[in-house]
Design a protein around this motif. Structure first.
Motif, short mmCIF file in Angstrom:
data_model
loop_
_atom_site.label_atom_id
_atom_site.label_comp_id
_atom_site.label_asym_id
_atom_site.label_seq_id
_atom_site.Cartn_x
_atom_site.Cartn_y
_atom_site.Cartn_z
N PRO A 1 1.03 -1.19 -0.05
CA PRO A 1 -0.07 -0.06 -0.09
C PRO A 1 0.88 1.30 0.09
N GLY A 2 0.38 2.28 -0.76
CA GLY A 2 1.17 3.45 -0.80
C GLY A 2 2.39 3.62 -1.63
N LEU A 3 2.56 2.38 -2.62
CA LEU A 3 3.50 2.46 -3.40
C LEU A 3 3.26 3.02 -4.77
N SER A 4 4.31 3.64 -5.54
CA SER A 4 4.09 4.10 -6.85
C SER A 4 5.13 3.73 -7.72
N TYR A 5 4.73 3.31 -8.97
CA TYR A 5 5.78 2.79 -9.88
C TYR A 5 5.72 3.48 -10.99
N ASN A 11 16.97 6.49 -19.67
CA ASN A 11 17.35 7.54 -18.44
C ASN A 11 16.12 8.68 -18.64
N ASN A 12 15.17 8.62 -19.34
CA ASN A 12 14.13 9.56 -19.23
C ASN A 12 12.68 8.80 -18.85
N THR A 13 11.97 9.25 -17.91
CA THR A 13 10.70 8.88 -17.55
C THR A 13 9.74 8.52 -18.48
N LEU A 14 9.09 7.62 -18.57
CA LEU A 14 8.17 7.43 -19.64
C LEU A 14 6.91 8.00 -19.02
N ASP A 15 6.21 8.82 -20.15
CA ASP A 15 5.06 9.70 -19.82
C ASP A 15 3.96 8.66 -20.72
N LEU A 16 3.04 7.95 -19.83
CA LEU A 16 2.24 7.03 -20.36
C LEU A 16 0.87 7.62 -20.51
N ARG A 17 0.80 8.91 -20.31
CA ARG A 17 -0.67 9.53 -19.93
C ARG A 17 -1.48 9.29 -21.40
N GLU A 18 -0.93 9.31 -22.44
CA GLU A 18 -1.61 9.48 -23.57
C GLU A 18 -0.88 8.39 -24.74
N ASP A 19 -0.29 7.36 -24.10
CA ASP A 19 0.28 6.13 -24.85
C ASP A 19 -0.82 4.85 -24.93
N SER A 20 -1.13 4.66 -25.92
CA SER A 20 -2.12 3.18 -25.87
C SER A 20 -1.30 2.16 -26.11
N ARG A 21 -0.22 2.14 -26.16
CA ARG A 21 0.86 0.70 -26.64
C ARG A 21 1.15 0.48 -25.12
N ARG A 22 1.69 1.33 -24.08
CA ARG A 22 2.24 0.88 -22.99
C ARG A 22 1.13 1.14 -22.04
N PHE A 23 1.36 0.33 -20.78
CA PHE A 23 0.85 0.48 -19.40
C PHE A 23 1.70 0.00 -18.26
N VAL A 24 1.55 0.72 -17.35
CA VAL A 24 2.20 0.17 -15.87
C VAL A 24 0.81 0.01 -14.96
N SER A 25 1.07 -1.27 -14.55
CA SER A 25 0.24 -1.74 -13.41
C SER A 25 0.52 -1.20 -12.03
N GLN A 26 -0.38 -0.45 -11.55
CA GLN A 26 0.10 0.25 -10.18
C GLN A 26 -0.31 -0.84 -9.21
N ALA A 27 -0.93 -1.86 -9.50
CA ALA A 27 -0.83 -3.17 -8.36
C ALA A 27 0.50 -3.76 -8.41
N ALA A 53 6.95 6.58 3.30
CA ALA A 53 8.39 6.33 3.86
C ALA A 53 9.45 7.53 3.34
N GLN A 54 8.94 8.24 2.30
CA GLN A 54 9.65 9.25 1.71
C GLN A 54 10.85 8.70 1.11
N ARG A 55 10.76 7.42 0.30
CA ARG A 55 11.85 6.88 -0.25
C ARG A 55 11.56 6.48 -1.71
N ARG A 56 12.85 6.39 -2.40
CA ARG A 56 12.67 5.87 -3.97
C ARG A 56 13.67 4.84 -4.10
#
Length: 104
Positions: A1-5, A11-27, A53-56
């Motif tokens: 609980p409380g984890l974010s993926y 070396n660049n963060t994937l921006d998946l907001r408008e990407d229909s081919r890629r998906f990250v399960s937050q579960a 936990a203020q950790r990454r």
């Protein structure tokens, strides 16, 4: 609980907001790519963060390469069903039955 993926691609963060081919399960944190293209080739790194936990933390990079021979190896098309014979649920609760297919 409380984890974010989050996933990092070359070396660049994937921006998946408008990407229909890629998906990250937050579960689970899994990254799913549909219809892999040559520009998907590179290094992928998973980052997990906890606000409480203020950790990454970062996992090791995983390289994605294309196979020229079209052979999928261990990922040949297959369908597996592993549901229990009976699934129990309390009245008024939610139930999730998951089906997953892997392959080309």
């Amino acid at each position: 609980p409380g984890l974010s993926y989050t996933w990092i691609f070359n070396n660049n963060t994937l921006d998946l907001r408008e990407d229909s081919r890629r998906f990250v399960s937050q579960a689970t944190g899994n990254l799913y790519l549909a219809k892999v293209e040559p520009w998907d080739v590179g290094n992928y790194t998973c980052a997990v963060s906890s606000a409480a936990a203020q950790r990454r933390a970062w996992g090791p990079p995983t390289a994605l390469t294309l196979r020229g021979d079209g052979v999928m190896g261990e990922y040949e098309p297959k369908i597996e069903v592993r549901f229990p014979e009976t699934t129990y649920a309390a009245e008024g609760s939610s139930v999730r039955l998951e089906c997953f297919a892997l392959g080309k």
